[in-house]
Design a protein around this motif. Sequence first.
Motif, PDB file in Angstrom:
ATOM      1  N   MET A  70      22.785  32.775  44.370  1.00 52.80           N
ATOM      2  CA  MET A  70      22.742  31.430  43.777  1.00 52.80           C
ATOM      3  C   MET A  70      23.879  31.220  42.787  1.00 52.80           C
ATOM      4  SD  MET A  70      18.879  30.045  43.020  1.00 52.80           S
ATOM      5  CE  MET A  70      18.182  31.559  42.368  1.00 52.80           C
ATOM      6  N   LEU A  71      24.143  32.232  41.962  1.00 58.03           N
ATOM      7  CA  LEU A  71      25.212  32.121  40.978  1.00 58.03           C
ATOM      8  C   LEU A  71      26.568  31.991  41.659  1.00 58.03           C
ATOM      9  CD1 LEU A  71      26.089  32.172  38.013  1.00 58.03           C
ATOM     10  CD2 LEU A  71      26.184  34.671  38.161  1.00 58.03           C
ATOM     11  N   LEU A  72      26.793  32.779  42.688  1.00 58.37           N
ATOM     12  CA  LEU A  72      28.056  32.699  43.437  1.00 58.37           C
ATOM     13  C   LEU A  72      28.208  31.324  44.084  1.00 58.37           C
ATOM     14  CD1 LEU A  72      28.090  36.214  45.169  1.00 58.37           C
ATOM     15  CD2 LEU A  72      29.588  35.443  43.323  1.00 58.37           C
ATOM     16  N   ILE A  73      27.119  30.793  44.612  1.00 62.37           N
ATOM     17  CA  ILE A  73      27.152  29.466  45.240  1.00 62.37           C
ATOM     18  C   ILE A  73      27.527  28.401  44.215  1.00 62.37           C
ATOM     19  CG2 ILE A  73      25.709  27.654  46.259  1.00 62.37           C
ATOM     20  CD1 ILE A  73      24.129  29.872  47.674  1.00 62.37           C
ATOM     21  N   GLN A  74      26.894  28.455  43.039  1.00 57.89           N
ATOM     22  CA  GLN A  74      27.150  27.450  42.012  1.00 57.89           C
ATOM     23  C   GLN A  74      28.587  27.521  41.509  1.00 57.89           C
ATOM     24  OE1 GLN A  74      24.232  25.216  40.383  1.00 57.89           O
ATOM     25  NE2 GLN A  74      26.188  24.248  40.785  1.00 57.89           N
ATOM     26  N   VAL A  75      29.060  28.732  41.256  1.00 60.94           N
ATOM     27  CA  VAL A  75      30.437  28.904  40.782  1.00 60.94           C
ATOM     28  C   VAL A  75      31.433  28.522  41.866  1.00 60.94           C
ATOM     29  CG1 VAL A  75      32.137  30.582  39.985  1.00 60.94           C
ATOM     30  CG2 VAL A  75      29.811  30.694  39.119  1.00 60.94           C
ATOM     31  N   GLY A  76      31.177  28.967  43.086  1.00 60.64           N
ATOM     32  CA  GLY A  76      32.090  28.650  44.181  1.00 60.64           C
ATOM     33  C   GLY A  76      32.107  27.181  44.531  1.00 60.64           C
ATOM     34  N   GLY A  77      30.941  26.520  44.436  1.00 61.44           N
ATOM     35  CA  GLY A  77      30.863  25.108  44.792  1.00 61.44           C
ATOM     36  C   GLY A  77      31.526  24.198  43.775  1.00 61.44           C
ATOM     37  N   LEU A  78      31.229  24.398  42.507  1.00 62.46           N
ATOM     38  CA  LEU A  78      31.780  23.534  41.458  1.00 62.46           C
ATOM     39  C   LEU A  78      33.169  23.974  41.022  1.00 62.46           C
ATOM     40  CD1 LEU A  78      28.657  22.838  39.226  1.00 62.46           C
ATOM     41  CD2 LEU A  78      29.506  21.572  41.207  1.00 62.46           C
ATOM     42  N   GLY A 107       7.004  27.742  44.735  1.00 58.28           N
ATOM     43  CA  GLY A 107       7.502  26.409  45.059  1.00 58.28           C
ATOM     44  C   GLY A 107       8.676  26.017  44.184  1.00 58.28           C
ATOM     45  N   LEU A 108       8.584  26.347  42.885  1.00 57.92           N
ATOM     46  CA  LEU A 108       9.676  26.051  41.957  1.00 57.92           C
ATOM     47  C   LEU A 108      10.918  26.869  42.311  1.00 57.92           C
ATOM     48  CD1 LEU A 108      10.762  24.703  39.399  1.00 57.92           C
ATOM     49  CD2 LEU A 108       9.746  26.575  38.068  1.00 57.92           C
ATOM     50  N   TYR A 109      10.707  28.157  42.616  1.00 59.26           N
ATOM     51  CA  TYR A 109      11.837  29.031  42.954  1.00 59.26           C
ATOM     52  C   TYR A 109      12.530  28.550  44.231  1.00 59.26           C
ATOM     53  CZ  TYR A 109      14.458  33.186  44.328  1.00 59.26           C
ATOM     54  OH  TYR A 109      15.456  34.044  44.716  1.00 59.26           O
ATOM     55  N   ALA A 110      11.740  28.215  45.255  1.00 60.56           N
ATOM     56  CA  ALA A 110      12.318  27.717  46.509  1.00 60.56           C
ATOM     57  C   ALA A 110      13.072  26.416  46.276  1.00 60.56           C
ATOM     58  CB  ALA A 110      11.210  27.515  47.541  1.00 60.56           C
ATOM     59  N   SER A 111      12.550  25.576  45.385  1.00 60.43           N
ATOM     60  CA  SER A 111      13.202  24.299  45.087  1.00 60.43           C
ATOM     61  C   SER A 111      14.541  24.511  44.408  1.00 60.43           C
ATOM     62  CB  SER A 111      12.288  23.443  44.211  1.00 60.43           C
ATOM     63  OG  SER A 111      11.057  23.187  44.850  1.00 60.43           O
ATOM     64  N   VAL A 112      14.579  25.425  43.421  1.00 58.43           N
ATOM     65  CA  VAL A 112      15.828  25.709  42.712  1.00 58.43           C
ATOM     66  C   VAL A 112      16.867  26.275  43.680  1.00 58.43           C
ATOM     67  CG1 VAL A 112      16.903  27.153  40.949  1.00 58.43           C
ATOM     68  CG2 VAL A 112      14.713  26.055  40.480  1.00 58.43           C
ATOM     69  N   PHE A 113      16.460  27.240  44.486  1.00 53.68           N
ATOM     70  CA  PHE A 113      17.395  27.882  45.418  1.00 53.68           C
ATOM     71  C   PHE A 113      17.979  26.865  46.392  1.00 53.68           C
ATOM     72  CE2 PHE A 113      18.901  30.242  49.021  1.00 53.68           C
ATOM     73  CZ  PHE A 113      19.368  31.447  48.499  1.00 53.68           C
ATOM     74  N   HIS A 114      17.127  26.061  47.001  1.00 57.33           N
ATOM     75  CA  HIS A 114      17.607  25.127  48.028  1.00 57.33           C
ATOM     76  C   HIS A 114      18.341  23.934  47.425  1.00 57.33           C
ATOM     77  CE1 HIS A 114      14.719  27.447  50.464  1.00 57.33           C
ATOM     78  NE2 HIS A 114      15.525  27.153  51.465  1.00 57.33           N
ATOM     79  N   ALA A 115      17.993  23.545  46.206  1.00 59.31           N
ATOM     80  CA  ALA A 115      18.720  22.452  45.549  1.00 59.31           C
ATOM     81  C   ALA A 115      20.156  22.871  45.258  1.00 59.31           C
ATOM     82  CB  ALA A 115      18.012  22.034  44.271  1.00 59.31           C
ATOM     83  N   ILE A 116      20.324  24.080  44.712  1.00 59.97           N
ATOM     84  CA  ILE A 116      21.672  24.596  44.430  1.00 59.97           C
ATOM     85  C   ILE A 116      22.454  24.779  45.721  1.00 59.97           C
ATOM     86  CG2 ILE A 116      22.944  26.603  43.581  1.00 59.97           C
ATOM     87  CD1 ILE A 116      20.811  26.939  41.432  1.00 59.97           C
ATOM     88  N   SER A 117      21.802  25.352  46.716  1.00 58.30           N
ATOM     89  CA  SER A 117      22.464  25.602  47.995  1.00 58.30           C
ATOM     90  C   SER A 117      22.865  24.298  48.679  1.00 58.30           C
ATOM     91  CB  SER A 117      21.540  26.407  48.910  1.00 58.30           C
ATOM     92  OG  SER A 117      22.162  26.711  50.137  1.00 58.30           O
ATOM     93  N   ALA A 118      22.002  23.285  48.605  1.00 54.09           N
ATOM     94  CA  ALA A 118      22.276  22.013  49.283  1.00 54.09           C
ATOM     95  C   ALA A 118      23.373  21.221  48.580  1.00 54.09           C
ATOM     96  CB  ALA A 118      20.998  21.174  49.366  1.00 54.09           C
ATOM     97  N   PHE A 119      23.288  21.076  47.256  1.00 52.50           N
ATOM     98  CA  PHE A 119      24.298  20.279  46.551  1.00 52.50           C
ATOM     99  C   PHE A 119      25.689  20.876  46.709  1.00 52.50           C
ATOM    100  CE2 PHE A 119      26.860  19.052  42.878  1.00 52.50           C
ATOM    101  CZ  PHE A 119      26.753  17.678  42.947  1.00 52.50           C
ATOM    102  N   ASN A 120      25.759  22.207  46.748  1.00 55.58           N
ATOM    103  CA  ASN A 120      27.047  22.874  46.894  1.00 55.58           C
ATOM    104  C   ASN A 120      27.443  23.100  48.349  1.00 55.58           C
ATOM    105  OD1 ASN A 120      27.964  23.660  44.007  1.00 55.58           O
ATOM    106  ND2 ASN A 120      25.813  24.221  44.053  1.00 55.58           N
ATOM    107  N   ASN A 121      26.678  22.497  49.260  1.00 46.22           N
ATOM    108  CA  ASN A 121      26.995  22.565  50.690  1.00 46.22           C
ATOM    109  C   ASN A 121      27.047  24.008  51.205  1.00 46.22           C
ATOM    110  OD1 ASN A 121      28.521  19.770  52.144  1.00 46.22           O
ATOM    111  ND2 ASN A 121      27.643  19.719  50.104  1.00 46.22           N
ATOM    112  N   ALA A 122      26.166  24.868  50.669  1.00 48.54           N
ATOM    113  CA  ALA A 122      26.211  26.285  51.032  1.00 48.54           C
ATOM    114  C   ALA A 122      25.425  26.600  52.298  1.00 48.54           C
ATOM    115  CB  ALA A 122      25.698  27.137  49.873  1.00 48.54           C
ATOM    116  N   GLY A 123      24.257  26.007  52.459  1.00 49.93           N
ATOM    117  CA  GLY A 123      23.486  26.267  53.667  1.00 49.93           C
ATOM    118  C   GLY A 123      22.643  27.520  53.624  1.00 49.93           C
TER     119      GLY A 123
END
Length: 442
Positions: free
Chosen positions: A77-85, A157-173
Amino acid sequence: MRRFLTNVKLTPPQFLVFVFLGFILLGTFLLKIPFASTEPISWVDALFTSTSAMTVTGLITVDTGTAFTVFGECVIMLLIQVGGLGIMSFAILIFMMIGKKIGMRQRMYVQQALNQTTIGGVILLVKRLFVFSIISELIAVILLTIRWAPEMGLGQGLYASVFHAISAFNNAGFSIWSDSLMGFVGDPVVNLIITFLFITGGIGFTVLTDLWAEKEFRHLSLHTRLMLIGSLIINVFAFLIIFIFEYNNPATLGPLSSGEKILASYFQAVTPRTAGFNTLDIGSMEDSSIILMLLLMFVGGGSASTAGGIKLTTFLIICFAVYTFLRGKYEIVIWKRTIDPHLLLKALAIATIGLAFIFTAILLLSITERHTSMLPLIFEVFSAFGTVGLSMGVTGELTAIGKVIIILIMFIGKIGPLTLAFSLARQSTEKIRYPRGDILAG
């Protein structure tokens, strides 16, 4: 770090390449820590996962939800956020938080990282980038938690939401579920939230900033108007084609209700640019749909976004150039604005270099992966270059050499073929002009 950024002698493209490599290697070592995975994984798989996360691609050689612990998934998740933004965006944010002055060289790095034409306004862009991303991801987390908490429990549910929200906004998949979002193919809440995130993240932060500042469409910049209209047209076109081609396919849309067919077609039409989630089995789709998705993945999203590909505006500039030639005119004009010929040269360079890397990768994989059919390999390369993350199911079956090839293509697709070329090329200061020459073409 600030002293390093100030004294470093690398050009902005070279610096961007080395910083990305550094974070990918850091992620690789973190994912190899014993408590990061549920079972030992190879160095190649750790490097592949780290590269895929940092380049916000989403291709995986080991299943994210079962192969990694919560710590490993948090690293991803951290790599996705840093790489995306953007790494440089985070560095600038830290400078602003601690009250440090941001010099010209740091602004040049941000300009290169966010693919801006000028240095002016890059700091404001970074500020708005973070505000918008945090707000978007936070709202999505709340809505997805409301949807998933009742059936998964609040914590999961909260954990899945955080993971997929970060992954989706950063177009990670990336997804913590083995079948991505196929279990929610007919769920309008999940489909609409996830697509909103990756469409918003993939349209470009320059566009979002322009929409923030201007309230009327006619006052928007040419780039913003072109992105909005171009995205609408290509998404509607892709939706109609996939809906028609897959309508009677028993392995995809066939068994679904009419409403679910529309929802699934919409999701699968927008995800190749370049989100990587899927609600349909990609390997079971018709070849005609796969061919369309190759084009969508190659085109990608918007400049200065979390998406990959050659970018939609690059593709549209080339299309307008062809249209201009067929009309017998010499200047590219879009909505009463003449396009600088240098932009056409840049667009052609990006597309040509990108195709050269794709062709080379396909050629090499055809040698190393003789046990795999050709179309899935071609799809894999286009997905890696576009940092999409969709696969026809061959990623985990690649040889070690094949995985390294895909790693390189993901890296090139993220930093951009032109950035890589600039980082390797020697800067010319030659100002000599030569007589014109004629060459027969066509």
